[in-house]
Design a protein around this motif. Sequence first.
Motif, PDB file in Angstrom:
ATOM      1  N   LEU A  70       4.351  -9.806  -7.978  1.00  0.00           N
ATOM      2  CA  LEU A  70       4.551  -8.470  -7.396  1.00  0.00           C
ATOM      3  C   LEU A  70       3.261  -7.962  -6.754  1.00  0.00           C
ATOM      4  CD1 LEU A  70       6.808  -6.549  -9.943  1.00  0.00           C
ATOM      5  CD2 LEU A  70       7.312  -7.041  -7.541  1.00  0.00           C
ATOM      6  N   GLN A  71       2.135  -8.102  -7.459  1.00  0.00           N
ATOM      7  CA  GLN A  71       0.874  -7.652  -6.860  1.00  0.00           C
ATOM      8  C   GLN A  71       0.544  -8.475  -5.628  1.00  0.00           C
ATOM      9  OE1 GLN A  71      -2.480  -9.043  -6.643  1.00  0.00           O
ATOM     10  NE2 GLN A  71      -1.820 -10.987  -7.528  1.00  0.00           N
ATOM     11  N   LEU A  72       0.922  -9.746  -5.645  1.00  0.00           N
ATOM     12  CA  LEU A  72       0.692 -10.608  -4.489  1.00  0.00           C
ATOM     13  C   LEU A  72       1.540 -10.145  -3.293  1.00  0.00           C
ATOM     14  CD1 LEU A  72      -1.032 -13.137  -3.883  1.00  0.00           C
ATOM     15  CD2 LEU A  72       0.992 -14.508  -4.424  1.00  0.00           C
ATOM     16  N   ALA A  73       2.789  -9.740  -3.547  1.00  0.00           N
ATOM     17  CA  ALA A  73       3.644  -9.227  -2.475  1.00  0.00           C
ATOM     18  C   ALA A  73       3.059  -7.936  -1.892  1.00  0.00           C
ATOM     19  CB  ALA A  73       5.063  -8.993  -3.004  1.00  0.00           C
ATOM     20  N   PHE A  74       2.554  -7.060  -2.751  1.00  0.00           N
ATOM     21  CA  PHE A  74       1.909  -5.842  -2.269  1.00  0.00           C
ATOM     22  C   PHE A  74       0.662  -6.190  -1.450  1.00  0.00           C
ATOM     23  CE2 PHE A  74       4.672  -3.496  -4.995  1.00  0.00           C
ATOM     24  CZ  PHE A  74       4.642  -2.175  -4.547  1.00  0.00           C
ATOM     25  N   ASN A  75      -0.061  -7.216  -1.875  1.00  0.00           N
ATOM     26  CA  ASN A  75      -1.241  -7.665  -1.147  1.00  0.00           C
ATOM     27  C   ASN A  75      -0.863  -8.060   0.277  1.00  0.00           C
ATOM     28  OD1 ASN A  75      -3.071  -9.864  -0.129  1.00  0.00           O
ATOM     29  ND2 ASN A  75      -4.196  -9.418  -1.989  1.00  0.00           N
ATOM     30  N   ALA A  76       0.176  -8.867   0.426  1.00  0.00           N
ATOM     31  CA  ALA A  76       0.616  -9.301   1.756  1.00  0.00           C
ATOM     32  C   ALA A  76       1.115  -8.111   2.571  1.00  0.00           C
ATOM     33  CB  ALA A  76       1.715 -10.354   1.630  1.00  0.00           C
ATOM     34  N   ALA A  77       1.846  -7.216   1.934  1.00  0.00           N
ATOM     35  CA  ALA A  77       2.409  -6.058   2.641  1.00  0.00           C
ATOM     36  C   ALA A  77       1.323  -5.098   3.121  1.00  0.00           C
ATOM     37  CB  ALA A  77       3.401  -5.329   1.740  1.00  0.00           C
ATOM     38  N   TRP A  78       0.196  -5.022   2.396  1.00  0.00           N
ATOM     39  CA  TRP A  78      -0.868  -4.113   2.803  1.00  0.00           C
ATOM     40  C   TRP A  78      -1.370  -4.430   4.210  1.00  0.00           C
ATOM     41  CZ3 TRP A  78      -5.804  -4.433   4.549  1.00  0.00           C
ATOM     42  CH2 TRP A  78      -6.485  -3.223   4.679  1.00  0.00           C
ATOM     43  N   SER A  79      -1.596  -5.694   4.492  1.00  0.00           N
ATOM     44  CA  SER A  79      -2.101  -6.080   5.817  1.00  0.00           C
ATOM     45  C   SER A  79      -1.139  -5.645   6.917  1.00  0.00           C
ATOM     46  CB  SER A  79      -2.311  -7.597   5.896  1.00  0.00           C
ATOM     47  OG  SER A  79      -3.303  -7.998   4.983  1.00  0.00           O
ATOM     48  N   TRP A  80       0.142  -5.758   6.645  1.00  0.00           N
ATOM     49  CA  TRP A  80       1.147  -5.351   7.633  1.00  0.00           C
ATOM     50  C   TRP A  80       1.204  -3.831   7.768  1.00  0.00           C
ATOM     51  CZ3 TRP A  80       3.381  -8.512  11.041  1.00  0.00           C
ATOM     52  CH2 TRP A  80       3.146  -9.873  10.843  1.00  0.00           C
ATOM     53  N   ALA A  81       1.091  -3.122   6.658  1.00  0.00           N
ATOM     54  CA  ALA A  81       1.113  -1.660   6.692  1.00  0.00           C
ATOM     55  C   ALA A  81      -0.117  -1.124   7.430  1.00  0.00           C
ATOM     56  CB  ALA A  81       1.181  -1.099   5.268  1.00  0.00           C
ATOM     57  N   PHE A  82      -1.281  -1.575   7.024  1.00  0.00           N
ATOM     58  CA  PHE A  82      -2.536  -1.055   7.578  1.00  0.00           C
ATOM     59  C   PHE A  82      -2.770  -1.569   8.998  1.00  0.00           C
ATOM     60  CE2 PHE A  82      -7.055  -0.881   8.362  1.00  0.00           C
ATOM     61  CZ  PHE A  82      -7.453   0.330   7.817  1.00  0.00           C
ATOM     62  N   PHE A  83      -2.805  -2.884   9.171  1.00  0.00           N
ATOM     63  CA  PHE A  83      -3.188  -3.464  10.453  1.00  0.00           C
ATOM     64  C   PHE A  83      -2.037  -3.574  11.454  1.00  0.00           C
ATOM     65  CE2 PHE A  83      -6.872  -4.961   8.005  1.00  0.00           C
ATOM     66  CZ  PHE A  83      -7.896  -4.639   8.887  1.00  0.00           C
ATOM     67  N   ALA A  84      -0.957  -4.229  11.080  1.00  0.00           N
ATOM     68  CA  ALA A  84       0.115  -4.461  12.048  1.00  0.00           C
ATOM     69  C   ALA A  84       0.788  -3.157  12.465  1.00  0.00           C
ATOM     70  CB  ALA A  84       1.146  -5.435  11.488  1.00  0.00           C
ATOM     71  N   LEU A  85       0.990  -2.243  11.524  1.00  0.00           N
ATOM     72  CA  LEU A  85       1.619  -0.956  11.844  1.00  0.00           C
ATOM     73  C   LEU A  85       0.597   0.115  12.221  1.00  0.00           C
ATOM     74  CD1 LEU A  85       4.392  -0.841   9.090  1.00  0.00           C
ATOM     75  CD2 LEU A  85       4.626  -1.487  11.511  1.00  0.00           C
ATOM     76  N   HIS A  86      -0.680  -0.243  12.183  1.00  0.00           N
ATOM     77  CA  HIS A  86      -1.764   0.686  12.535  1.00  0.00           C
ATOM     78  C   HIS A  86      -1.655   1.973  11.726  1.00  0.00           C
ATOM     79  CE1 HIS A  86      -2.073  -1.314  16.786  1.00  0.00           C
ATOM     80  NE2 HIS A  86      -2.319  -2.156  15.799  1.00  0.00           N
ATOM     81  N   SER A  87      -1.473   1.827  10.417  1.00  0.00           N
ATOM     82  CA  SER A  87      -1.252   3.002   9.577  1.00  0.00           C
ATOM     83  C   SER A  87      -2.122   2.979   8.321  1.00  0.00           C
ATOM     84  CB  SER A  87       0.221   3.104   9.183  1.00  0.00           C
ATOM     85  OG  SER A  87       0.427   4.232   8.368  1.00  0.00           O
TER      86      SER A  87
END
Length: 166
Positions: free
Chosen positions: A94-111
């Motif tokens: 679960l923490q690993l999934a959140f880790n991967a999702a962070w990059s998409w939230a912060f960088f890919a979505l510019h948020s």
Amino acid sequence: MMPRKTVDQQKPLVKAGLAAIPVILTLLLGQWATLPNIEGWYAGLAKPAFNPPNWIFGPVWTFLYASMSFAVWRIWILPGDQPQKSAALICFYLQLAFNAAWSWAFFALHSPLLGVINIVPQWILILLTIFKFRLLDRIASYSLVPLAVWVAFAIALNFEIWRLNL
């Protein structure tokens, strides 16, 4: 003719794969979201004085991903009937999934805001994973402490980037 390996002889390789492959996939997914956004979007953000230079992130995350792989491998090689093993592995992934999702939230979505929303529960899951790993294997739990420290720092950094760019 070479003798066939028995299932028991193949288990160490399977367990190593269960440890390393999801971590490597997380690293690659994170890079896919991050790298195209560093030069343009991220470079244009206001950042706090304590923001490390970009070159620091690669070596730090390489070390952290290696530590995560080592820690979860130590849990996978424990006998299957260990109490709390399944719960510990669930927390880890679960923490690993959140880790991967962070990059998409912060960088890919510019948020940066979505980054903050993701990273706080991610850190809580890391702490929970350390606690659950500690019940099973102290070395595995200690191997995740640098991750917890880095993500705590990343919370402050992410929050400040969000605040400075409102």
